[in-house]
Write a protein that holds these residues in place. Structure first.
Motif, mmCIF file in Angstrom:
data_model
loop_
_atom_site.group_PDB
_atom_site.id
_atom_site.type_symbol
_atom_site.label_atom_id
_atom_site.label_comp_id
_atom_site.label_asym_id
_atom_site.label_seq_id
_atom_site.Cartn_x
_atom_site.Cartn_y
_atom_site.Cartn_z
ATOM 1 N N THR A 341 0.213 8.632 -3.320
ATOM 2 C CA THR A 341 1.656 8.384 -3.278
ATOM 3 C C THR A 341 1.976 7.104 -2.513
ATOM 4 O O THR A 341 2.787 6.279 -2.956
ATOM 5 C CB THR A 341 2.390 9.571 -2.626
ATOM 6 O OG1 THR A 341 2.130 10.755 -3.390
ATOM 7 C CG2 THR A 341 3.883 9.316 -2.572
ATOM 8 N N THR A 342 1.320 6.904 -1.376
ATOM 9 C CA THR A 342 1.552 5.693 -0.585
ATOM 10 C C THR A 342 1.136 4.448 -1.355
ATOM 11 O O THR A 342 1.878 3.449 -1.397
ATOM 12 C CB THR A 342 0.781 5.769 0.743
ATOM 13 O OG1 THR A 342 1.257 6.871 1.510
ATOM 14 C CG2 THR A 342 0.961 4.483 1.546
ATOM 15 N N ASP A 343 -0.026 4.485 -1.981
ATOM 16 C CA ASP A 343 -0.498 3.331 -2.749
ATOM 17 C C ASP A 343 0.438 3.017 -3.913
ATOM 18 O O ASP A 343 0.688 1.857 -4.241
ATOM 19 C CB ASP A 343 -1.911 3.594 -3.275
ATOM 20 C CG ASP A 343 -2.921 3.738 -2.150
ATOM 21 O OD1 ASP A 343 -2.620 3.264 -1.041
ATOM 22 O OD2 ASP A 343 -3.979 4.342 -2.376
ATOM 23 N N TYR A 344 0.951 4.068 -4.541
ATOM 24 C CA TYR A 344 1.902 3.928 -5.655
ATOM 25 C C TYR A 344 3.175 3.237 -5.176
ATOM 26 O O TYR A 344 3.667 2.290 -5.815
ATOM 27 C CB TYR A 344 2.191 5.325 -6.196
ATOM 28 C CG TYR A 344 3.224 5.428 -7.288
ATOM 29 C CD1 TYR A 344 3.052 4.814 -8.526
ATOM 30 C CD2 TYR A 344 4.373 6.199 -7.099
ATOM 31 C CE1 TYR A 344 3.995 4.952 -9.531
ATOM 32 C CE2 TYR A 344 5.316 6.345 -8.091
ATOM 33 C CZ TYR A 344 5.132 5.725 -9.311
ATOM 34 O OH TYR A 344 6.064 5.869 -10.312
ATOM 35 N N THR A 347 2.526 -0.500 -4.245
ATOM 36 C CA THR A 347 2.395 -1.344 -5.440
ATOM 37 C C THR A 347 3.746 -1.605 -6.082
ATOM 38 O O THR A 347 4.046 -2.736 -6.488
ATOM 39 C CB THR A 347 1.444 -0.687 -6.454
ATOM 40 O OG1 THR A 347 0.208 -0.373 -5.819
ATOM 41 C CG2 THR A 347 1.176 -1.621 -7.620
ATOM 42 N N LEU A 348 4.599 -0.578 -6.181
ATOM 43 C CA LEU A 348 5.931 -0.761 -6.758
ATOM 44 C C LEU A 348 6.772 -1.722 -5.917
ATOM 45 O O LEU A 348 7.509 -2.555 -6.466
ATOM 46 C CB LEU A 348 6.642 0.587 -6.886
ATOM 47 C CG LEU A 348 6.201 1.478 -8.054
ATOM 48 C CD1 LEU A 348 6.904 2.823 -7.992
ATOM 49 C CD2 LEU A 348 6.477 0.795 -9.393
ATOM 50 N N LEU A 349 6.674 -1.625 -4.596
ATOM 51 C CA LEU A 349 7.414 -2.546 -3.724
ATOM 52 C C LEU A 349 6.938 -3.989 -3.924
ATOM 53 O O LEU A 349 7.750 -4.922 -3.960
ATOM 54 C CB LEU A 349 7.250 -2.133 -2.263
ATOM 55 C CG LEU A 349 7.992 -0.868 -1.814
ATOM 56 C CD1 LEU A 349 7.567 -0.483 -0.399
ATOM 57 C CD2 LEU A 349 9.501 -1.074 -1.877
ATOM 58 N N LEU A 350 5.623 -4.176 -4.057
ATOM 59 C CA LEU A 350 5.090 -5.521 -4.280
ATOM 60 C C LEU A 350 5.509 -6.054 -5.653
ATOM 61 O O LEU A 350 5.858 -7.241 -5.793
ATOM 62 C CB LEU A 350 3.564 -5.507 -4.160
ATOM 63 C CG LEU A 350 3.005 -5.260 -2.753
ATOM 64 C CD1 LEU A 350 1.483 -5.159 -2.788
ATOM 65 C CD2 LEU A 350 3.426 -6.363 -1.785
ATOM 66 N N LEU A 390 8.603 -9.617 11.526
ATOM 67 C CA LEU A 390 8.996 -8.259 11.168
ATOM 68 C C LEU A 390 7.807 -7.392 10.794
ATOM 69 O O LEU A 390 7.780 -6.189 11.046
ATOM 70 C CB LEU A 390 9.990 -8.289 10.002
ATOM 71 C CG LEU A 390 11.421 -8.723 10.297
ATOM 72 C CD1 LEU A 390 12.221 -8.793 9.005
ATOM 73 C CD2 LEU A 390 12.090 -7.771 11.273
ATOM 74 N N MET A 391 6.803 -8.039 10.213
ATOM 75 C CA MET A 391 5.663 -7.292 9.697
ATOM 76 C C MET A 391 4.804 -6.686 10.815
ATOM 77 O O MET A 391 4.129 -5.671 10.601
ATOM 78 C CB MET A 391 4.802 -8.207 8.815
ATOM 79 C CG MET A 391 3.874 -7.473 7.874
ATOM 80 S SD MET A 391 2.956 -8.625 6.817
ATOM 81 C CE MET A 391 4.243 -9.120 5.673
ATOM 82 N N ILE A 392 4.811 -7.280 11.997
ATOM 83 C CA ILE A 392 3.978 -6.771 13.098
ATOM 84 C C ILE A 392 4.331 -5.328 13.443
ATOM 85 O O ILE A 392 3.471 -4.443 13.395
ATOM 86 C CB ILE A 392 4.079 -7.696 14.325
ATOM 87 C CG1 ILE A 392 3.494 -9.073 13.999
ATOM 88 C CG2 ILE A 392 3.355 -7.078 15.516
ATOM 89 C CD1 ILE A 392 3.725 -10.122 15.079
ATOM 90 N N PRO A 393 5.613 -5.030 13.772
ATOM 91 C CA PRO A 393 5.928 -3.624 14.058
ATOM 92 C C PRO A 393 5.926 -2.750 12.804
ATOM 93 O O PRO A 393 5.543 -1.569 12.866
ATOM 94 C CB PRO A 393 7.328 -3.692 14.681
ATOM 95 C CG PRO A 393 7.925 -4.956 14.173
ATOM 96 C CD PRO A 393 6.778 -5.903 14.029
ATOM 97 N N ILE A 401 3.197 0.464 3.464
ATOM 98 C CA ILE A 401 4.594 0.528 3.026
ATOM 99 C C ILE A 401 5.458 -0.411 3.862
ATOM 100 O O ILE A 401 6.351 -1.106 3.340
ATOM 101 C CB ILE A 401 5.117 1.976 3.111
ATOM 102 C CG1 ILE A 401 4.405 2.857 2.066
ATOM 103 C CG2 ILE A 401 6.627 2.023 2.898
ATOM 104 C CD1 ILE A 401 4.823 4.305 2.102
ATOM 105 N N GLY A 402 5.200 -0.475 5.168
ATOM 106 C CA GLY A 402 5.937 -1.385 6.028
ATOM 107 C C GLY A 402 5.700 -2.838 5.658
ATOM 108 O O GLY A 402 6.640 -3.650 5.627
ATOM 109 N N VAL A 403 4.443 -3.175 5.355
ATOM 110 C CA VAL A 403 4.102 -4.546 4.953
ATOM 111 C C VAL A 403 4.812 -4.915 3.657
ATOM 112 O O VAL A 403 5.461 -5.969 3.553
ATOM 113 C CB VAL A 403 2.572 -4.687 4.794
ATOM 114 C CG1 VAL A 403 2.225 -6.017 4.144
ATOM 115 C CG2 VAL A 403 1.883 -4.579 6.148
ATOM 116 N N ALA A 404 4.698 -4.051 2.643
ATOM 117 C CA ALA A 404 5.316 -4.335 1.348
ATOM 118 C C ALA A 404 6.837 -4.364 1.446
ATOM 119 O O ALA A 404 7.500 -5.164 0.780
ATOM 120 C CB ALA A 404 4.873 -3.285 0.324
ATOM 121 N N GLY A 405 7.411 -3.499 2.297
ATOM 122 C CA GLY A 405 8.858 -3.504 2.483
ATOM 123 C C GLY A 405 9.357 -4.803 3.089
ATOM 124 O O GLY A 405 10.407 -5.326 2.694
#
Length: 509
Positions: A341-344, A347-350, A390-393, A401-405
């Motif tokens: 689910t997380t990988d899905y 990928t959708l966010l990217l 932003l990506m650090i925290p 998910i945080g990175v892709a967001g």
């Protein structure tokens, strides 16, 4: 001849992208299974470092296309020969600098890769960094010949060579992995094919294109002018590498090589996704520069921008919605992840981050051809810094998910809001027409969207066979709706005319 080459180039680009994607989808699980997630994580972490080292090209490839196109329009053979010689010398020197930096970094493992790796992983990372640095260094002077082929729009040769490389590289590497060879063999095989394709490009340029080269006079004033042009291209490339590569490194630094390997699988799919959009834009690069050099009207550039953007949007949305339909099952079968689910979601966010910038890639070439790309580079640089901070925290708290967001958020701000404002008021592209034509496609995508969500929610898709079946069901729904309610006459003819020729030849036989 030129028109045929452009059409052939566009078709072969999609064939090449499809072929490369299918092969990689088969090849990657074999590589992960034989190397293990730890070693694959080391291998995949070195790749973005090499991408950063290749920034030493300083974006001069765009200057080569721009200035050589101008010389070609003027039929100035002496200028063309001088440019070829200058770029060969410059890229050879830059390649040697890259190689030196790569070797130096390989000796500082903990500084480069962080403190989450074992001593064996650090040693392997250093060895891979040296091999890949040599590959990247050699690719610099080879790229001059590749760009020369592109400028002459000899896409048939170029795409066939690319497809052969894409097929043969994994086909020869897979047996090595199955026989017990490790990631060093994968890197060496890539080095071999870089040299082979480079030699073939050199032969084609001299034997077929009669490429003129002169080393008699290195025009330093012209090079300064070109560096002034490319400095903003360079900053733009740096920013793109930060936005798309920093996530991989962030996952490695904060969560280790195995977590980075898992994120890399989603990022790899996004790379393929972006390639589907750039396939058309890449073959149009010489045309855009010729149009600007010939003082084409902004209305003509706007029409090209809109026409290509619609084609890219049709293709990109088919892939995006198709992944909505069967993406979760695909990640379970292909990535073999513990958290599908997380990988899905990652990928959708990217994919969502890539969509709008991808359908406006022709606009980037228009900016470069007009030498008006400074704003993009500066804006993206500011956005990239915000993205990294932003990506650090976000990476620490929510992982991939945080990175892709973060990437999605900064893309919406920089690539969508700022750039579309700039296209309208400074590049004078008819951006209202562009979005009007894009929005005209949306009603035809409502039913495919509902079908994709229905498959994802109500159908228990398992295994590659069911993924293929339900994927084909979705594609049939998508294509039928787009054909009947979305595509215009020109877009239908892009499909119907080649099919009519094929069926005509078959019927005559």
């Amino acid at each position: 001849m030129q028109v045929n080459q452009i059409r052939i180039g566009a078709v072969l680009s999609y064939v090449s992208m499809g072929l490369s994607t299918v092969i990689s989808l088969v090849y990657t699980p074999i590589m992960v299974n034989n190397l293990g997630k730890g070693e694959y994580g080391v291998y995949s972490t070195v790749i973005p470092i090499i991408s950063y080292l290749t920034l030493l090209s300083l974006g001069l490839g765009s200057a080569y296309v721009r200035y050589y196109s101008r010389a070609k329009v003027a039929r100035d053979k002496k200028e063309m020969a001088k440019l070829n010689g200058m770029f060969l010398i410059t890229y050879t020197v830059l390649g040697l600098v890259l190689l030196g930096l790569g070797v130096a970094l390989s000796l500082k493992g903990e500084l480069v890769f962080g403190n989450k790796w074992t001593p064996d992983q650090l040693a392997l990372g250093g060895k891979l960094l040296r091999i890949m640095s040599l590959t990247a260094a050699l690719s610099f002077p080879f790229s001059v010949f590749e760009s020369h082929v592109t400028i002459h729009e000899r896409y048939l040769f170029q795409k066939i060579l690319l497809m052969a490389k894409q097929v043969l590289n994994p086909l020869l590497t897979i047996p090595l992995l199955l026989l017990g060879f490790r990631s060093e063999a994968v890197a060496l095989m890539s080095l071999f094919f870089t040299v082979l394709s480079g030699v073939l490009n050199i032969y084609y340029c001299f034997a077929k294109l009669r490429m003129p080269v002169s080393f008699r006079h290195y025009d330093f004033s012209l090079m300064r002018e070109m560096v002034g042009f490319t400095v903003w291209v360079f900053i733009g490339i740096v920013v793109d590498n930060i936005n798309w590569g920093i996530g991989q490194l962030m996952m490695n630094w904060q969560h280790g090589a195995e977590a980075a390997a898992v994120y890399n699988l989603s990022n790899q799919l996004n790379t393929y996704y972006l390639a589907f959009a750039t396939a058309v834009a890449n073959v149009l690069t010489p045309r855009v520069h010729r149009m600007v050099a010939s003082h084409a009207k902004n209305s003509e550039l706007s029409r090209l921008f809109t026409k290509v953007g619609r084609i890219q949007f049709i293709v990109m949305m088919m892939v995006l919605l198709g992944f909505v339909a069967v993406g979760r099952a695909f990640m379970a079968a292909w990535a073999q992840s513990d958290d599908t689910t997380t990988d899905y979601i990652v990928t959708l966010l990217l994919f969502a981050s890539t969509l709008i910038p991808a359908i406006q890639t022709v606009g980037l070439e228009i900016q470069r051809a007009k030498n008006m790309h400074k704003f993009r580079s500066v804006s993206y640089l500011i956005v990239a810094v915000v993205n990294a901070l932003l990506m650090i925290p976000m990476c620490k708290w929510w992982g991939g998910i945080g990175v892709a967001g973060c990437i999605l958020f900064t893309t919406l701000v920089g690539n969508v809001l700022l750039m579309n404002w700039y296209y309208k008021w400074h590049i004078h592209i008819n951006i209202r027409l562009f979005w009007k034509r894009i929005c005209q496609l949306l009603p035809s995508m409502i039913l495919p969207l509902l079908a994709a969500v229905a498959i994802a929610v109500f159908v228990d898709v398992q295994g590659y066979f069911q993924i293929l079946i339900w994927g084909c069901v979705f594609v049939a729904v998508y294509c039928l709706n787009l054909w009947l309610f979305g595509m215009n006459r020109y877009e239908r003819e892009l499909v119907s005319r080649p099919l009519a020729r094929i069926f005509g030849k078959l019927s005559r036989r």
